[in-house]
Structure formats: C-alpha cells, structure tokens
Design an enzyme around this catalytic site. Structure first.
Site, PDB file in Angstrom:
ATOM      1  N   SER A 200       0.847  -1.183   0.000  1.00  0.00           N
ATOM      2  CA  SER A 200       0.000   0.000   0.000  1.00  0.00           C
ATOM      3  C   SER A 200       0.886   1.238   0.000  1.00  0.00           C
ATOM      4  CB  SER A 200      -0.906  -0.008   1.228  1.00  0.00           C
ATOM      5  OG  SER A 200      -1.742   1.121   1.249  1.00  0.00           O
TER       6      SER A 200
ATOM      7  N   GLU B   4     -11.431   0.656  -3.515  1.00  0.00           N
ATOM      8  CA  GLU B   4     -11.759   0.205  -2.168  1.00  0.00           C
ATOM      9  C   GLU B   4     -12.456   1.307  -1.364  1.00  0.00           C
ATOM     10  OE1 GLU B   4      -9.337  -1.651   1.676  1.00  0.00           O
ATOM     11  OE2 GLU B   4      -8.312  -1.312  -0.247  1.00  0.00           O
TER      12      GLU B   4
ATOM     13  N   LYS C 209      -3.271   4.883  -2.232  1.00  0.00           N
ATOM     14  CA  LYS C 209      -4.234   5.631  -1.442  1.00  0.00           C
ATOM     15  C   LYS C 209      -4.644   6.869  -2.245  1.00  0.00           C
ATOM     16  CE  LYS C 209      -4.240   3.243   2.475  1.00  0.00           C
ATOM     17  NZ  LYS C 209      -5.450   2.681   3.111  1.00  0.00           N
TER      18      LYS C 209
ATOM     19  N   GLY D 113      -4.306  -4.900   5.509  1.00  0.00           N
ATOM     20  CA  GLY D 113      -3.367  -4.689   6.599  1.00  0.00           C
ATOM     21  C   GLY D 113      -3.684  -3.416   7.356  1.00  0.00           C
TER      22      GLY D 113
ATOM     23  N   ASP E 152      -7.461   2.884  -3.033  1.00  0.00           N
ATOM     24  CA  ASP E 152      -8.178   2.831  -1.755  1.00  0.00           C
ATOM     25  C   ASP E 152      -8.517   4.257  -1.338  1.00  0.00           C
ATOM     26  OD1 ASP E 152      -9.212   2.339   0.721  1.00  0.00           O
ATOM     27  OD2 ASP E 152      -7.351   1.571   1.602  1.00  0.00           O
TER      28      ASP E 152
ATOM     29  N   LYS F 261      -1.124  -0.836  -4.428  1.00  0.00           N
ATOM     30  CA  LYS F 261      -2.351  -0.136  -4.048  1.00  0.00           C
ATOM     31  C   LYS F 261      -2.014   1.313  -3.766  1.00  0.00           C
ATOM     32  CE  LYS F 261      -4.467  -0.462   0.109  1.00  0.00           C
ATOM     33  NZ  LYS F 261      -5.290  -1.063   1.198  1.00  0.00           N
TER      34      LYS F 261
ATOM     35  N   ASP G  74     -14.411  -2.540   2.612  1.00  0.00           N
ATOM     36  CA  ASP G  74     -13.463  -2.772   3.696  1.00  0.00           C
ATOM     37  C   ASP G  74     -14.117  -2.350   5.007  1.00  0.00           C
ATOM     38  OD1 ASP G  74     -11.417  -2.679   5.575  1.00  0.00           O
ATOM     39  OD2 ASP G  74     -10.140  -1.331   4.448  1.00  0.00           O
TER      40      ASP G  74
ATOM     41  N   LYS H  94     -10.262  -7.957   6.912  1.00  0.00           N
ATOM     42  CA  LYS H  94      -9.305  -7.637   7.967  1.00  0.00           C
ATOM     43  C   LYS H  94      -9.776  -8.329   9.241  1.00  0.00           C
ATOM     44  CE  LYS H  94      -7.786  -3.177   6.162  1.00  0.00           C
ATOM     45  NZ  LYS H  94      -7.932  -1.701   6.265  1.00  0.00           N
TER      46      LYS H  94
END
Length: 373
Positions: free
Chosen positions: A135, A214, A163, A291, A189, A161, A239, A263
C-alpha cells in the site's frame, strides 16, 4: 484451559516513512499487545487500531477499558475459555470488534500452542506462502509517488495499491499506468473519502483497468455503494463497511461490492474472518487480506488467513521492513514477491524479549494480579 493472567503492553514503533491516507498521516505504530497466560500455554495478539478514532470508532485507550471492564470478566467466567466459547461470551457487548479480536486471538494463540497446532492448520490454509502487495500512501508530488512505486516493484511486490482522496486520484493513477504499463496489478483505496455525487469523477478511473476501488463512500452505506457500482466498470471493494459475515452477505446480495477486503481485526477475529471468506467464496466473490500496519504479532496470523483458497488477490501482507526498521518479532522477509506462512504452533511467532522491552512504553495487568500504572 484455565485463564490465569492477562497483560497489556503498550508499544510504540516508529515507521520508516510517514504513511498518509485520506484520514491522516501516521509516523508510528502506537498500540498495545495482549499477553494471555493460561494453565497450559501463553498467547499473544495485537490491537489493530490507533490512539485516535479517525480510521474507525475504536481507539487504544477505549479498547483497554472495554477489554478490562467488559470482555475479560465474561471470558474469565467461562468454565473453559476456549475459542469456541469466547465469541458467544463476548457477544453481549455491542460492537467493539477490534477489542474482541485482540482477546479472541490471544486466547486462540494460547489454545493452539497447547495443542501444538499452527493457525494455518486451524483455519484450513492451502498454501505455504502468499503473494504480497504493498500500500502506497498519498505523496507530495507525482515524481515522489513514481519513485516509491518503482522501489517497491524492484523489491518484488506483485501488486500496488494507491491511497487516493479528492484532488489526488486520477492523475496519480494515470502517472503510474503510464510509467509501469497496463500489466501492473493496480488498485486504489479511498478510505471513505468520496460521496455518491463524485460518481462522474470516479468513473474516470474506469479507463485504467484497476483491480478494484476500495471503500470509496461512507462506511456502512451499502445502498450508496450499490448505486455507485452500477455506474462503474471498476469493481467496488468494501473494507470498513464489513464488520461481520452478515454484512458481507448483505453487501453481496445488494451488489454493493464485487470484492471484499477481509481484515480479521475489524471483524472480531479469525473465526469470523473465516466465515466471511466462506460466504464470499460460495458466491464467487474474491477476497483479499488487508493490513493495518501490523507488527509481526499481527502480521503472522494474517498470512495464514491469506493462504485460504478464496484469497485470490494479493493482500497488504507486506514485509516487515515496509513499515519498521526493526520489528518486535523476527522480521518477515519478501522472497520472489511472496511471504511465508508460519508453520509453528499458535500464530507462529513470538515477540523478541529484548526488542519488545525497548519498544514497550507501559505494562498493565488486566486480569490475574494487581494492575500496573
């Protein structure tokens, strides 16, 4: 198995670099570990949330109170605090899934160590290693982002991934695609940073063949996510909105998501995480393991979960050095883009005593002795 003692160890580990998301910037992993001692073995777990309730409603100080005053008394009252008995005993306490996960996981670790069973065997894992994604936080510039992505790909990570947040979304994705090509497995995400009114803008991401977007909208709003999914070709992944297996079933039935990030800490522990996996797999919905900047104590059992058959997308199960110059356990090292699934009893790892002592800021006895301040 009889519960004899529960200790809370507050730890603070500096991150190798600041990690910025749409809800803030982290410079350290500041949380607590639980150490459970039974008459047969000891077990460890990690509380996954942060000192402030920004990512989720739970936070470090609040979780300590919930565990000490509400969860542990119920667990201690059990004739035998096995994993099968713990979740029903804690169910009367509404919510607080991350606190419950810390209690359940520490007891599960102790129980499995007593039996000599690895958590991978308990969960039904089918692989001895899992592919690792990474990430990448929000950066100050596109060149800085490109440099970071290139570094992680050189280290062997098999999925990136990014952000994102309003103002940092289409252009970063475009820059990464142009630099590294269409073959790179890439996802984004949003951490709930958008509203349904942003759907026309989010549709621009469809051009980049992403694995998923996400949690783009406010958590727990399945209806809005279902409406958004109808407007996107990019799969929506949930998520923060998935707290239980029931949530997962509802989201799938509503077509509010086409991928689920599981998660374990967020859903109350590994037994509930396994149920979510089973529901998603039965409906042909891929899952992956997210994570929360875990130390090795949290990372080890996540790797076992990610080795279940329905986890068909690389997770955020990064190597220890992605976040920490020094972990409190033996480090997890990336090899050919994969991390090994622990094979020793329990969660498969324990803290290194000297290292743990250096990163521990305080210790409290929550059960079985006088409380330390």
């Amino acid at each position: 198995m009889r519960l004899e003692r529960v200790e809370l160890l507050h730890v603070a580990l500096p991150l190798v670099t600041p990690f910025r998301t749409s809800f803030g910037t982290m410079t350290s992993k500041d949380t607590f570990l639980l150490r459970v001692v039974t008459d047969e073995a000891e077990g460890w777990s990690e509380f996954a949330a942060d000192p402030e309730p920004l990512y989720c409603s739970e936070f470090v100080a609040g979780a300590e109170t919930v565990i000490r005053d509400f969860l542990l008394p119920r667990v201690a009252a059990l004739p035998e605090p096995t994993t099968a008995a713990v979740a029903p005993a804690m169910a009367a306490v509404k919510g607080h899934e991350l606190a419950k996960a810390a209690v359940e996981t520490a007891l599960l670790d102790a129980e499995l160590r007593a039996y000599g069973m690895p958590i991978a065997t308990f969960l039904g894992s089918v692989r001895d290693r899992v592919p690792a994604g990474v990430s990448v936080g929000i950066k100050n510039s596109l060149p800085e982002l490109i440099d970071d992505v290139e570094k992680y790909l050189d280290e062997g990570y098999v999925r990136i991934k990014l952000k994102i947040e309003p103002g940092w979304d289409v252009e970063p994705v475009r820059a990464v695609r142009e630099r590294f090509g269409d073959a790179l497995p890439l996802q984004v995400d949003a951490n709930t940073a958008y509203t349904l009114a942003d759907a026309p803008h989010l549709r621009k991401l469809d051009a980049f063949d992403l694995l998923l977007i996400e949690e783009p909208l406010a958590e727990n709003n399945l209806h809005a996510h279902a409406r958004l999914q109808r407007r996107l070709t990019t799969p929506v992944c949930l998520d923060e909105s998935i707290h239980t297996a029931s949530d997962a079933a509802s989201a799938i039935a509503m077509d509010a998501c086409r991928v689920i990030n599981v998660k374990p800490a967020r859903v109350g522990g590994y037994t509930e995480a396994r149920r979510i996996h089973d529901i998603a797999t039965a409906h042909g919905v891929p899952v992956w393991c997210g994570g929360m900047l875990e130390t090795g104590i949290g990372r080890a059992p996540n790797l076992a979960l990610a080795a279940l058959p329905g986890f068909t997308l690389p997770g955020d199960t990064s190597a220890s050095k992605r976040y920490f110059a020094e972990d409190i356990t033996e480090p997890f090292v990336l090899v050919d883009g994969h991390l090994p699934v622990p094979t020793t009893p329990g969660i498969g790892i324990s803290p290194l005593p000297d290292t743990l002592a250096r990163f521990t800021t305080s210790t409290r006895v929550l059960y079985g002795g006088a409380r330390k301040l």
